[in-house]
Scaffold this active site. Structure first.
Site, PDB file in Angstrom:
ATOM      1  N   PRO A 122       8.389  -6.109  -4.557  1.00  0.00           N
ATOM      2  CA  PRO A 122       9.259  -5.061  -5.119  1.00  0.00           C
ATOM      3  C   PRO A 122      10.282  -4.433  -4.172  1.00  0.00           C
ATOM      4  O   PRO A 122      11.133  -3.666  -4.606  1.00  0.00           O
ATOM      5  CB  PRO A 122       8.256  -3.998  -5.587  1.00  0.00           C
ATOM      6  CG  PRO A 122       7.023  -4.225  -4.784  1.00  0.00           C
ATOM      7  CD  PRO A 122       6.988  -5.663  -4.421  1.00  0.00           C
ATOM      8  N   MET A 156       9.013  -4.461   3.850  1.00  0.00           N
ATOM      9  CA  MET A 156       7.985  -3.447   4.096  1.00  0.00           C
ATOM     10  C   MET A 156       7.479  -3.664   5.512  1.00  0.00           C
ATOM     11  O   MET A 156       7.061  -4.770   5.885  1.00  0.00           O
ATOM     12  CB  MET A 156       6.845  -3.576   3.064  1.00  0.00           C
ATOM     13  CG  MET A 156       5.725  -2.574   3.278  1.00  0.00           C
ATOM     14  SD  MET A 156       6.280  -0.848   3.101  1.00  0.00           S
ATOM     15  CE  MET A 156       5.237  -0.021   4.284  1.00  0.00           C
ATOM     16  N   GLU A 157       7.497  -2.562   6.260  1.00  0.00           N
ATOM     17  CA  GLU A 157       7.303  -2.614   7.710  1.00  0.00           C
ATOM     18  C   GLU A 157       5.845  -2.763   8.126  1.00  0.00           C
ATOM     19  O   GLU A 157       5.394  -2.089   9.056  1.00  0.00           O
ATOM     20  CB  GLU A 157       7.907  -1.341   8.309  1.00  0.00           C
ATOM     21  CG  GLU A 157       7.264  -0.008   7.849  1.00  0.00           C
ATOM     22  CD  GLU A 157       7.892   0.626   6.613  1.00  0.00           C
ATOM     23  OE1 GLU A 157       8.559  -0.094   5.840  1.00  0.00           O
ATOM     24  OE2 GLU A 157       7.710   1.839   6.413  1.00  0.00           O
ATOM     25  N   MET A 214      13.102  -3.780  -6.580  1.00  0.00           N
ATOM     26  CA  MET A 214      13.404  -2.632  -7.442  1.00  0.00           C
ATOM     27  C   MET A 214      14.792  -2.063  -7.199  1.00  0.00           C
ATOM     28  O   MET A 214      15.393  -1.497  -8.104  1.00  0.00           O
ATOM     29  CB  MET A 214      12.341  -1.558  -7.264  1.00  0.00           C
ATOM     30  CG  MET A 214      11.013  -1.973  -7.874  1.00  0.00           C
ATOM     31  SD  MET A 214       9.962  -0.554  -8.133  1.00  0.00           S
ATOM     32  CE  MET A 214       9.553  -0.142  -6.474  1.00  0.00           C
ATOM     33  N   LYS A 215      15.279  -2.217  -5.972  1.00  0.00           N
ATOM     34  CA  LYS A 215      16.630  -1.731  -5.669  1.00  0.00           C
ATOM     35  C   LYS A 215      17.644  -2.356  -6.634  1.00  0.00           C
ATOM     36  O   LYS A 215      18.661  -1.742  -6.957  1.00  0.00           O
ATOM     37  CB  LYS A 215      16.969  -2.100  -4.221  1.00  0.00           C
ATOM     38  CG  LYS A 215      18.360  -1.729  -3.815  1.00  0.00           C
ATOM     39  CD  LYS A 215      18.671  -2.128  -2.402  1.00  0.00           C
ATOM     40  CE  LYS A 215      20.098  -1.746  -2.049  1.00  0.00           C
ATOM     41  NZ  LYS A 215      20.475  -2.181  -0.712  1.00  0.00           N
ATOM     42  N   GLU A 255      12.051   7.400   7.073  1.00  0.00           N
ATOM     43  CA  GLU A 255      13.175   6.566   6.620  1.00  0.00           C
ATOM     44  C   GLU A 255      14.528   7.017   7.142  1.00  0.00           C
ATOM     45  O   GLU A 255      15.371   6.180   7.476  1.00  0.00           O
ATOM     46  CB  GLU A 255      13.190   6.493   5.088  1.00  0.00           C
ATOM     47  CG  GLU A 255      11.965   5.798   4.504  1.00  0.00           C
ATOM     48  CD  GLU A 255      11.798   4.349   4.944  1.00  0.00           C
ATOM     49  OE1 GLU A 255      12.743   3.773   5.516  1.00  0.00           O
ATOM     50  OE2 GLU A 255      10.702   3.795   4.728  1.00  0.00           O
ATOM     51  N   ASP A 305       5.614   7.649  -5.740  1.00  0.00           N
ATOM     52  CA  ASP A 305       6.417   6.563  -6.326  1.00  0.00           C
ATOM     53  C   ASP A 305       7.468   7.095  -7.300  1.00  0.00           C
ATOM     54  O   ASP A 305       8.482   6.444  -7.542  1.00  0.00           O
ATOM     55  CB  ASP A 305       5.519   5.552  -7.063  1.00  0.00           C
ATOM     56  CG  ASP A 305       4.905   4.526  -6.110  1.00  0.00           C
ATOM     57  OD1 ASP A 305       5.463   4.311  -5.012  1.00  0.00           O
ATOM     58  OD2 ASP A 305       3.860   3.935  -6.463  1.00  0.00           O
ATOM     59  N   CYS A 341       0.808  -1.231   0.000  1.00  0.00           N
ATOM     60  CA  CYS A 341       0.000   0.000   0.000  1.00  0.00           C
ATOM     61  C   CYS A 341       0.833   1.269   0.000  1.00  0.00           C
ATOM     62  O   CYS A 341       0.372   2.317  -0.463  1.00  0.00           O
ATOM     63  CB  CYS A 341      -0.943   0.011   1.203  1.00  0.00           C
ATOM     64  SG  CYS A 341      -2.327  -1.107   0.972  1.00  0.00           S
ATOM     65  N   TYR A 394      16.394   8.352   2.885  1.00  0.00           N
ATOM     66  CA  TYR A 394      17.027   7.359   3.759  1.00  0.00           C
ATOM     67  C   TYR A 394      18.391   7.858   4.231  1.00  0.00           C
ATOM     68  O   TYR A 394      18.671   7.928   5.421  1.00  0.00           O
ATOM     69  CB  TYR A 394      17.241   6.034   3.009  1.00  0.00           C
ATOM     70  CG  TYR A 394      15.976   5.298   2.633  1.00  0.00           C
ATOM     71  CD1 TYR A 394      15.598   4.157   3.313  1.00  0.00           C
ATOM     72  CD2 TYR A 394      15.158   5.731   1.596  1.00  0.00           C
ATOM     73  CE1 TYR A 394      14.446   3.460   2.975  1.00  0.00           C
ATOM     74  CE2 TYR A 394      14.006   5.049   1.251  1.00  0.00           C
ATOM     75  CZ  TYR A 394      13.658   3.918   1.942  1.00  0.00           C
ATOM     76  OH  TYR A 394      12.513   3.243   1.614  1.00  0.00           O
ATOM     77  N   HIS A 402      16.279  -2.932  10.147  1.00  0.00           N
ATOM     78  CA  HIS A 402      15.622  -1.730   9.601  1.00  0.00           C
ATOM     79  C   HIS A 402      14.104  -1.828   9.786  1.00  0.00           C
ATOM     80  O   HIS A 402      13.468  -0.897  10.303  1.00  0.00           O
ATOM     81  CB  HIS A 402      15.980  -1.593   8.116  1.00  0.00           C
ATOM     82  CG  HIS A 402      15.358  -0.419   7.436  1.00  0.00           C
ATOM     83  ND1 HIS A 402      15.981   0.797   7.320  1.00  0.00           N
ATOM     84  CD2 HIS A 402      14.146  -0.270   6.841  1.00  0.00           C
ATOM     85  CE1 HIS A 402      15.190   1.642   6.687  1.00  0.00           C
ATOM     86  NE2 HIS A 402      14.055   1.011   6.382  1.00  0.00           N
ATOM     87  N   GLU A 403      13.534  -2.960   9.382  1.00  0.00           N
ATOM     88  CA  GLU A 403      12.063  -3.094   9.472  1.00  0.00           C
ATOM     89  C   GLU A 403      11.617  -3.086  10.932  1.00  0.00           C
ATOM     90  O   GLU A 403      10.574  -2.521  11.264  1.00  0.00           O
ATOM     91  CB  GLU A 403      11.581  -4.366   8.757  1.00  0.00           C
ATOM     92  CG  GLU A 403      11.985  -4.486   7.287  1.00  0.00           C
ATOM     93  CD  GLU A 403      11.745  -3.240   6.453  1.00  0.00           C
ATOM     94  OE1 GLU A 403      10.785  -2.517   6.740  1.00  0.00           O
ATOM     95  OE2 GLU A 403      12.549  -2.981   5.524  1.00  0.00           O
ATOM     96  N   HIS A 405      11.302   0.406  12.221  1.00  0.00           N
ATOM     97  CA  HIS A 405      10.077   1.096  11.781  1.00  0.00           C
ATOM     98  C   HIS A 405       8.937   0.922  12.796  1.00  0.00           C
ATOM     99  O   HIS A 405       7.971   1.689  12.756  1.00  0.00           O
ATOM    100  CB  HIS A 405       9.614   0.550  10.433  1.00  0.00           C
ATOM    101  CG  HIS A 405      10.203   1.253   9.247  1.00  0.00           C
ATOM    102  ND1 HIS A 405      10.140   2.617   9.079  1.00  0.00           N
ATOM    103  CD2 HIS A 405      10.843   0.770   8.148  1.00  0.00           C
ATOM    104  CE1 HIS A 405      10.722   2.943   7.930  1.00  0.00           C
ATOM    105  NE2 HIS A 405      11.165   1.841   7.349  1.00  0.00           N
TER     106      HIS A 405
HETATM  107  C1  LIG Z   1      11.234  11.984  -0.923  1.00  0.00           C
HETATM  108  C2  LIG Z   1      10.481  10.785  -1.249  1.00  0.00           C
HETATM  109  C3  LIG Z   1       9.078  11.062  -1.332  1.00  0.00           C
HETATM  110  C4  LIG Z   1       8.155  10.182  -1.381  1.00  0.00           C
HETATM  111  C5  LIG Z   1       8.391   8.743  -1.381  1.00  0.00           C
HETATM  112  C6  LIG Z   1       7.358   8.063  -0.582  1.00  0.00           C
HETATM  113  C7  LIG Z   1       7.089   6.812  -0.727  1.00  0.00           C
HETATM  114  C8  LIG Z   1       7.837   6.015  -1.672  1.00  0.00           C
HETATM  115  C9  LIG Z   1       7.076   4.892  -2.223  1.00  0.00           C
HETATM  116  O1  LIG Z   1       7.478   4.698  -3.534  1.00  0.00           O
HETATM  117  C10 LIG Z   1       7.080   3.642  -1.400  1.00  0.00           C
HETATM  118  C11 LIG Z   1       8.132   3.173  -0.771  1.00  0.00           C
HETATM  119  C12 LIG Z   1       8.113   1.904  -0.073  1.00  0.00           C
HETATM  120  C13 LIG Z   1       9.212   1.444   0.494  1.00  0.00           C
HETATM  121  C14 LIG Z   1       9.292   0.193   1.177  1.00  0.00           C
HETATM  122  C15 LIG Z   1      10.433  -0.313   1.593  1.00  0.00           C
HETATM  123  C16 LIG Z   1      11.754   0.346   1.380  1.00  0.00           C
HETATM  124  O2  LIG Z   1      12.199   0.883   2.593  1.00  0.00           O
HETATM  125  C17 LIG Z   1      12.739  -0.618   0.777  1.00  0.00           C
HETATM  126  C18 LIG Z   1      14.050   0.028   0.416  1.00  0.00           C
HETATM  127  C19 LIG Z   1      14.701  -0.570  -0.780  1.00  0.00           C
HETATM  128  C20 LIG Z   1      15.030  -2.048  -0.662  1.00  0.00           C
HETATM  129  O3  LIG Z   1      15.737  -2.440   0.255  1.00  0.00           O
HETATM  130  O4  LIG Z   1      14.618  -2.828  -1.517  1.00  0.00           O
HETATM  131 ZN   LIG Z   2      12.318   1.793   5.652  1.00  0.00          ZN
END
Ligand SMILES: CC/C=C\C/C=C\C[C@@H](O)/C=C/C=C/C=C\[C@@H](O)CCCC(=O)O
Ligand SMILES: [Zn+2]
Length: 670
Positions: A324, A328-329, A623-624, A376, A439, A201, A447, A353-354, A357
């Site tokens: 992806p 995700m926390e 995606m990373k 983050e 996105d 989500c 981060y 990390h999770e 969160h």
């Molecule tokens: C400045 C950025 C502004 C908005 C971005 C907000 C949400 C980003 C959206 O695309 C969702 C992100 C979800 C992230 C989930 C987990 C990440 O922390 C994983 C980090 C990368 C990885 O390890 O694969």
């Molecule tokens: Zn995170």
């Protein structure tokens, strides 16, 4: 006086602050009025309050006309008027039609006099909306705006006033193309026999699962009853109460909509600790239980820094490869990619990390995604502190924390200098998401620049000894709330009001200027020295390379080394092949090493590695890894078409967010 006190709620104060932040988008006369406002007088003087309300009303109309929510540019909802406090969900999972259907009963607290409630929705079929007493209500579903969905307006049967509670029962169905959900064919699972479904989500995809105020400014508790056929297991971001044909869940801690999560598959679980199970398909369960065996140890270390864990259960779900993100926390149930199953626990930092969160992000939440760094940046900062706290030797712990920070800085530098560009507004810590889908704004900046800013503040203000206390006070103060950067700043300034060092902070540059951070902390570089020396050796073609060069390197040092090679001009392909063989990187099981190695091969134009690179991006969807590999393939003109062809063939196997962002990376139309 009582009424006035009630009216000037925290929501209003937040609302005003937010409007001021947005003043560049407002009619200047109004923004001046807001800027010069003395809020205390509004609380005391009734006419001033009326004026304020009128001003806000006008401003809201202006923002409305621009299609914006005054609190969140990514939502149509109006949390300053009314907030959803609780959701009762009843859903049925239909794999044949790739659909969730059922109802959401919303309990709403009214904060201002309202005649309608506005919700976010995306691709939902609304079947009916009823008031608590069963009266059928009209509603208006606007035409969808690409990537934001449709504004759902529900006129109330009679106007609601401050402090009133209303309940609305919405019967609806999701679409097979709901952006939050991935419906997998059996062939995309390890068991190959049953389908699978999972959600993602964050940031603003919850609106494709249920009609809601899809903004992290709003937090709600939820209960759910979900029916799925045998032999499926349903899991959600909540405490599981009953696991039979109808699974029931309870989330008593208020969450923002982006933390709603569901997964349905044929799953097994193993107990890892008193409050932890790991879940996966049976093919991964033993490896998963081994890889994440230390989870309780990490939870305890996190609690030592941040205070008691408030979510009761901490489970892990290892998803199919198309998930992806690394992790995700989702509360009570972190979702993780199977690429963490390296067989050597080398990606434990993702689990830490999770876990972190559970405090930053999940308890203390960014009010909208313009302040994503509060989620983050804090989480990365805490992750590194907790990681170091697990090392008993103090000096080694310090070296290790600084080494991870240097790796982060290396990634940040690549993102800012090579990918986004130093003038790119998305390299600011606080970004402007008006008209920008979150996105599209996602990068390592919130981060790493966020974490680096906190480290700068910690060093400036007296080190861990004082900063850890500040962190605990901050978590305590803002727990179960949402906040923006100004609130963080005001709290820090007040907490350290007697500390003169604070005057040195150039807030504007840190928070609102693009580019690299203005100050880089004085990190301990002892662990990068060996890497720098090896880099010099490799760059001189007269030197021969052998395994002894890297024999005592930790996986993180190998990663640091490969990342440094990515950030310089490509090595000649023969030299790179020699390096790959000598250092055994080509055969590594650690995906952090593999993806960097494949990037190097592509950048050195090693044609013999193209198929392996394509196989790598087809085999998992993190995606990373996938995005940089595709971007590198795209930059190689001779293989660009092949990369695009490969993407198009595999797009149906991808989750929405992966397909959406890769289409942009590959310059394809949506
Ligand atoms: C400045 C950025 C502004 C908005 C971005 C907000 C949400 C980003 C959206 O695309 C969702 C992100 C979800 C992230 C989930 C987990 C990440 O922390 C994983 C980090 C990368 C990885 O390890 O694969
Ligand atoms: Zn995170």
């Amino acid at each position: 006086m009582f009424v006035i006190g009630k009216l000037v709620t925290r929501q209003y104060r937040l609302h005003i602050r937010h409007l001021i932040n947005k003043n560049t988008r407002l009619n200047s006369a109004l923004s001046v009025k807001l800027k010069t406002a003395n809020y205390t007088s509004y609380i005391r003087v009734p006419w001033a309050l009326t004026l304020l309300k009128r001003t806000l009303h006008t401003v809201n109309r202006e923002l409305d006309a621009m299609g914006l929510s005054p609190l969140d540019p990514s939502s149509y909802s109006r949390p300053e008027q009314a907030v959803v406090k609780h959701v009762d969900l009843k859903l049925n999972v239909d794999f044949d039609n790739r659909q969730l259907s059922g109802e959401a009963l919303l309990t709403v607290n009214v904060l201002d006099s309202i005649e309608e409630l506005i919700l976010d929705s995306s691709n939902l079929t609304i079947e009916s909306i009823e008031s608590e007493d069963g009266k059928v209500l009209n509603y208006k579903l606007d035409d969808p705006v690409p990537n934001y969905g449709s504004k759902l307006t529900i006129p109330l049967p009679e106007p609601a006033t401050v402090d009133q509670k209303i309940k609305l029962r919405i019967k609806y169905k999701t679409s097979p193309t709901a952006t939050a959900l991935q419906w997998l064919e059996p062939k995309q699972t390890s068991g190959k026999k049953y389908p699978y479904m999972f959600s993602q989500c964050q940031p603003i995809h919850a609106r494709s699962i249920l009609p809601c105020q899809d903004s992290p400014a709003v937090k709600f508790t939820y209960n759910a009853e979900v029916t799925a056929p045998e032999p499926f297991t349903v899991l959600m971001s909540a405490i599981k109460e009953n696991g039979s044909a109808k699974a029931t869940f309870r989330q008593p801690v208020p969450i923002p909509s982006y933390l709603l999560a569901i997964a349905v598959g044929v799953l097994e679980s193993r107990e890892l600790g008193p409050r932890t199970h790991v879940w996966s398909e049976k093919e991964e369960i033993e490896r998963s239980a081994w890889e994440f065996a230390d989870t309780e140890k990490y939870l305890q270390a996190a609690e030592r820094l941040c205070g008691p864990y408030q979510w009761t259960q901490y489970d892990l779900l290892v998803l199919p490869p198309s998930f992806p993100y690394g992790g995700m926390e989702n509360p009570c149930l972190t979702f993780v990619t199977p690429t963490l199953l390296a067989g050597d626990r080398s990606q434990a930092d993702v689990i830490v990390h999770e876990i972190m969160h559970s405090w930053t992000g999940n308890l203390v939440t960014n009010t909208n995604f313009e302040h994503f760094w509060l989620n983050e940046g804090f989480t990365v900062f805490l992750e590194r502190k907790v990681g170091a706290s697990l090392i008993s030797d103090k000096e080694e712990a310090h070296r290790s924390r600084d080494f991870s920070s240097l790796l982060g800085l290396q990634e940040l530098t690549e993102t800012i200098k090579l990918d986004l560009g130093e003038q790119n507004p998305l390299t600011k810590l606080v970004v402007n998401l008006t008209g920008v889908h979150p996105d599209d704004a996602f990068s390592t900046v919130p981060y790493e620049k966020g974490s680096l800013f906190l480290r700068y503040l910690e060093d400036l203000l007296g080190g861990s000894a004082v900063f850890d206390d500040f962190l605990r006070a901050y978590l305590n103060k803002f727990q179960r709330q949402s906040l923006d950067t100004d609130q963080f700043k005001a709290y820090l300034l007040d907490y350290f009001k007697d500390n003169d060092a604070l005057k040195k902070v150039d807030w504007t540059t840190w928070l609102h200027k693009a580019g690299m951070p203005p100050v880089i902390p004085d990190y301990d570089t002892s662990m990068t020295k060996a890497v720098t020396a090896l880099l010099a050796k490799v760059n001189d073609p007269n030197n021969s390379l052998d395994y002894n060069d890297v024999r005592i390197f930790t996986p993180q040092q190998v990663i640091n080394f490969l990342q440094a090679l990515i950030d310089q001009d490509p090595l000649p392909v023969d030299r790179l092949r020699t390096l790959g063989d000598a250092y055994n990187v080509a055969t590594s099981k650690n995906s952090e090493i593999t993806y960097r190695w494949l990037r190097l091969c592509i950048r050195s134009r090693d044609e013999s590695k193209i198929d392996e690179a394509l196989q790598f991006v087809n085999s998992q969807g993190r995606m990373k890894y996938v995005r940089p590999v595709y971007r590198d393939l795209y930059a190689w003109e001779a293989v660009r078409e092949k990369a695009i062809e490969n993407f198009l063939k595999n797009e149906p196997n991808m989750m929405h967010v992966s397909a959406y962002t890769l289409r942009k990376d590959l310059h394809l139309k949506e």
